[in-house]
Scaffold this motif. Structure first.
Motif, PDB file in Angstrom:
ATOM      1  N   TRP A 214       3.199  13.099 -62.677  1.00 40.47           N
ATOM      2  CA  TRP A 214       3.428  11.950 -61.790  1.00 40.47           C
ATOM      3  C   TRP A 214       2.119  11.233 -61.462  1.00 40.47           C
ATOM      4  N   VAL A 215       1.067  11.988 -61.187  1.00 39.88           N
ATOM      5  CA  VAL A 215      -0.231  11.363 -60.934  1.00 39.88           C
ATOM      6  C   VAL A 215      -0.684  10.583 -62.169  1.00 39.88           C
ATOM      7  N   GLY A 216      -0.470  11.165 -63.358  1.00 40.22           N
ATOM      8  CA  GLY A 216      -0.824  10.460 -64.583  1.00 40.22           C
ATOM      9  C   GLY A 216      -0.041   9.178 -64.774  1.00 40.22           C
ATOM     10  N   LEU A 217       1.248   9.195 -64.412  1.00 39.94           N
ATOM     11  CA  LEU A 217       2.065   7.982 -64.521  1.00 39.94           C
ATOM     12  C   LEU A 217       1.590   6.915 -63.539  1.00 39.94           C
ATOM     13  N   CYS A 218       1.239   7.347 -62.323  1.00 42.14           N
ATOM     14  CA  CYS A 218       0.698   6.391 -61.346  1.00 42.14           C
ATOM     15  C   CYS A 218      -0.614   5.797 -61.853  1.00 42.14           C
ATOM     16  N   ALA A 219      -1.467   6.646 -62.428  1.00 46.88           N
ATOM     17  CA  ALA A 219      -2.744   6.161 -62.949  1.00 46.88           C
ATOM     18  C   ALA A 219      -2.525   5.156 -64.076  1.00 46.88           C
ATOM     19  N   ARG A 220      -1.562   5.434 -64.954  1.00 46.65           N
ATOM     20  CA  ARG A 220      -1.310   4.492 -66.051  1.00 46.65           C
ATOM     21  C   ARG A 220      -0.837   3.149 -65.508  1.00 46.65           C
ATOM     22  N   ARG A 221       0.074   3.169 -64.543  1.00 51.89           N
ATOM     23  CA  ARG A 221       0.556   1.903 -63.974  1.00 51.89           C
ATOM     24  C   ARG A 221      -0.583   1.133 -63.319  1.00 51.89           C
ATOM     25  N   ALA A 222      -1.537   1.872 -62.715  1.00 50.48           N
ATOM     26  CA  ALA A 222      -2.668   1.234 -62.036  1.00 50.48           C
ATOM     27  C   ALA A 222      -3.767   0.815 -62.996  1.00 50.48           C
ATOM     28  N   GLY A 223      -3.635   1.170 -64.274  1.00 56.29           N
ATOM     29  CA  GLY A 223      -4.675   0.835 -65.236  1.00 56.29           C
ATOM     30  C   GLY A 223      -5.885   1.744 -65.167  1.00 56.29           C
ATOM     31  N   VAL A 224      -5.686   2.959 -64.651  1.00 59.98           N
ATOM     32  CA  VAL A 224      -6.778   3.934 -64.551  1.00 59.98           C
ATOM     33  C   VAL A 224      -6.661   4.892 -65.732  1.00 59.98           C
ATOM     34  N   ALA A 225      -7.632   4.902 -66.601  1.00 60.15           N
ATOM     35  CA  ALA A 225      -7.581   5.740 -67.805  1.00 60.15           C
ATOM     36  C   ALA A 225      -8.109   7.137 -67.491  1.00 60.15           C
ATOM     37  N   PRO A 226      -7.362   8.185 -67.833  1.00 59.03           N
ATOM     38  CA  PRO A 226      -7.883   9.541 -67.618  1.00 59.03           C
ATOM     39  C   PRO A 226      -9.014   9.852 -68.581  1.00 59.03           C
ATOM     40  N   ARG A 227      -9.975  10.628 -68.110  1.00 58.29           N
ATOM     41  CA  ARG A 227     -11.124  11.031 -68.936  1.00 58.29           C
ATOM     42  C   ARG A 227     -11.097  12.545 -69.104  1.00 58.29           C
ATOM     43  N   HIS A 228     -11.314  12.979 -70.336  1.00 57.67           N
ATOM     44  CA  HIS A 228     -11.257  14.402 -70.651  1.00 57.67           C
ATOM     45  C   HIS A 228     -12.598  15.079 -70.405  1.00 57.67           C
ATOM     46  N   SER A 229     -12.544  16.253 -69.798  1.00 57.69           N
ATOM     47  CA  SER A 229     -13.732  17.104 -69.678  1.00 57.69           C
ATOM     48  C   SER A 229     -13.371  18.490 -70.193  1.00 57.69           C
ATOM     49  N   ALA A 230     -14.060  18.916 -71.248  1.00 57.57           N
ATOM     50  CA  ALA A 230     -13.827  20.259 -71.779  1.00 57.57           C
ATOM     51  C   ALA A 230     -14.273  21.331 -70.800  1.00 57.57           C
ATOM     52  N   ARG A 231     -15.101  20.961 -69.822  1.00 55.54           N
ATOM     53  CA  ARG A 231     -15.579  21.940 -68.849  1.00 55.54           C
ATOM     54  C   ARG A 231     -14.536  22.235 -67.772  1.00 55.54           C
ATOM     55  N   MET A 232     -13.502  21.423 -67.687  1.00 51.31           N
ATOM     56  CA  MET A 232     -12.362  21.736 -66.831  1.00 51.31           C
ATOM     57  C   MET A 232     -11.476  22.719 -67.595  1.00 51.31           C
ATOM     58  N   GLY A 233     -11.181  23.855 -66.981  1.00 48.20           N
ATOM     59  CA  GLY A 233     -10.482  24.902 -67.702  1.00 48.20           C
ATOM     60  C   GLY A 233      -9.018  24.636 -67.966  1.00 48.20           C
ATOM     61  N   GLY A 234      -8.399  23.698 -67.236  1.00 49.26           N
ATOM     62  CA  GLY A 234      -6.964  23.510 -67.398  1.00 49.26           C
ATOM     63  C   GLY A 234      -6.231  24.782 -67.022  1.00 49.26           C
ATOM     64  N   SER A 235      -5.242  25.145 -67.819  1.00 47.71           N
ATOM     65  CA  SER A 235      -4.451  26.339 -67.513  1.00 47.71           C
ATOM     66  C   SER A 235      -5.095  27.618 -68.023  1.00 47.71           C
ATOM     67  N   ALA A 236      -6.253  27.509 -68.699  1.00 48.82           N
ATOM     68  CA  ALA A 236      -6.899  28.691 -69.269  1.00 48.82           C
ATOM     69  C   ALA A 236      -7.515  29.561 -68.175  1.00 48.82           C
ATOM     70  N   ARG A 237      -7.437  30.859 -68.399  1.00 52.17           N
ATOM     71  CA  ARG A 237      -8.087  31.822 -67.506  1.00 52.17           C
ATOM     72  C   ARG A 237      -9.259  32.448 -68.249  1.00 52.17           C
ATOM     73  N   VAL A 238     -10.461  32.115 -67.841  1.00 51.88           N
ATOM     74  CA  VAL A 238     -11.656  32.695 -68.435  1.00 51.88           C
ATOM     75  C   VAL A 238     -11.930  34.025 -67.746  1.00 51.88           C
ATOM     76  N   PRO A 239     -12.071  35.123 -68.490  1.00 50.39           N
ATOM     77  CA  PRO A 239     -12.369  36.405 -67.835  1.00 50.39           C
ATOM     78  C   PRO A 239     -13.728  36.343 -67.144  1.00 50.39           C
ATOM     79  N   PRO A 240     -13.956  37.216 -66.159  1.00 48.14           N
ATOM     80  CA  PRO A 240     -15.230  37.179 -65.425  1.00 48.14           C
ATOM     81  C   PRO A 240     -16.432  37.247 -66.362  1.00 48.14           C
ATOM     82  N   ASP A 241     -17.206  36.194 -66.384  1.00 48.93           N
ATOM     83  CA  ASP A 241     -18.373  36.078 -67.250  1.00 48.93           C
ATOM     84  C   ASP A 241     -19.377  35.199 -66.529  1.00 48.93           C
ATOM     85  N   GLY A 242     -20.557  35.759 -66.275  1.00 45.10           N
ATOM     86  CA  GLY A 242     -21.544  35.047 -65.471  1.00 45.10           C
ATOM     87  C   GLY A 242     -21.959  33.721 -66.060  1.00 45.10           C
ATOM     88  N   CYS A 243     -22.084  33.635 -67.378  1.00 46.54           N
ATOM     89  CA  CYS A 243     -22.500  32.384 -68.010  1.00 46.54           C
ATOM     90  C   CYS A 243     -21.433  31.315 -67.854  1.00 46.54           C
TER      91      CYS A 243
END
Length: 297
Positions: A214-243
């Motif tokens: 829904w937020v994406g649909l609102c952004a599209r109607r408003a002309g706001v383009a989403p930007r991808h960041s690979a550093r955002m984990g999304g639904s992935a769970r990274v195991p505990p790793d200090g780096c």
């Protein structure tokens, strides 16, 4: 026999006070369920930390957003929690999974009305770890569009047409075969200008599920383009790793309260650095660790 008067529902806790001056550089809004008190406390004790200043002098503030629970005892517990921490924002609607869209609309409206000068807003789930120092440094140091909508992008997602599905979207509500690109709801960033644009579009967009669509649909109607960041984990769970947690990733999903505290203790203990090879591999290495967690976890 005397009839007992029906018990009136307890009033919601007082809303958090408006942002102080100077306003937070990053306003963190965390949707949560009434029963998730342990998750909220883990966020407070670790990366969320209420109102704090990230390295570089950039202030942040964390608010939890909830609906109304079904039991009066839960509402009483929320009132006590709000008085103790002053960081609960509660909407006048039942706290259910299908109501996540209304919860998101509430948090955006509160941010626009009560904290209008915060340059950026982060929406993050209560089982996500966020590297606030890395994220705030990125937002402060980069040249971003005024209407920034940043996260882990989903492309070509098809609406769920099964009436019994959790994310059922009737064709009458949204007839297209696929959703436009949108940022994963686990964690995404909106600039102040993007929040204003999404809210202006909201009355004209059907509230389809899930809320990040829904937020994406609102952004599209408003002309706001989403930007991808690979550093955002999304639904992935990274195991505990200090780096990964200390330098590379902005967010990682599906961590319980104990795991959040474990990662926080690792980073506070100085275990958050990368070797030269780890730094060179960067996000790829963290994604491989997440894939291994999914395969073997």
């Amino acid at each position: 026999q005397r009839r007992l008067a029906p018990r009136r529902p307890l009033p919601p806790p007082a809303a958090p006070p408006p942002a102080a001056r100077p306003p937070p550089f990053l306003l963190v809004l965390v949707p949560s369920a009434p029963s998730h008190a342990a998750r909220r406390q883990a966020v407070r004790d670790t990366w969320g930390g209420g109102a704090r200043t990230a390295p570089g002098g950039l202030p942040t503030r964390t608010i939890f957003v909830l609906g109304v629970p079904g039991a009066p005892a839960e509402q009483a517990a929320l009132g006590a929690e709000a008085r103790r921490h002053g960081d609960l924002l509660q909407g006048p609607f039942p706290d259910t999974y299908p109501g996540l869209g209304r919860k998101t609309l509430l948090l955006l409206r509160w941010a626009a009305a009560r904290c209008p000068r915060a340059p950026f807003l982060l929406k993050a789930d209560d089982d996500v770890f966020v590297n606030l120092p890395a994220l705030t440094s990125y937002l402060a140091g980069g040249r971003h569009p005024r209407r920034l909508y940043l996260g882990r992008l989903h492309w070509g997602v098809r609406p769920e047409r099964d009436p019994g599905g959790r994310h059922h979207v009737p064709a009458a509500l949204y007839p297209a075969a696929a959703f436009p690109p949108y940022c994963s709801g686990t964690a995404y960033v909106l600039s102040r200008q993007a929040v204003t644009a999404v809210l202006a579009a909201a009355p004209h967009v059907p509230m389809v599920a899930p809320e990040d669509v829904w937020v994406g649909l609102c952004a599209r109607r408003a002309g706001v383009a989403p930007r991808h960041s690979a550093r955002m984990g999304g639904s992935a769970r990274v195991p505990p790793d200090g780096c990964c947690y200390g330098e590379v990733m902005f967010s990682s999903h599906r961590l319980g309260p104990g795991e959040l505290r474990g990662v926080w203790g690792l980073l506070r203990g100085g275990g958050g650095g990368c070797s030269r090879l780890q730094r060179a591999l960067g996000v790829l290495r963290c994604r491989l660790l997440a894939a291994g967690e999914w395969l073997w976890g």
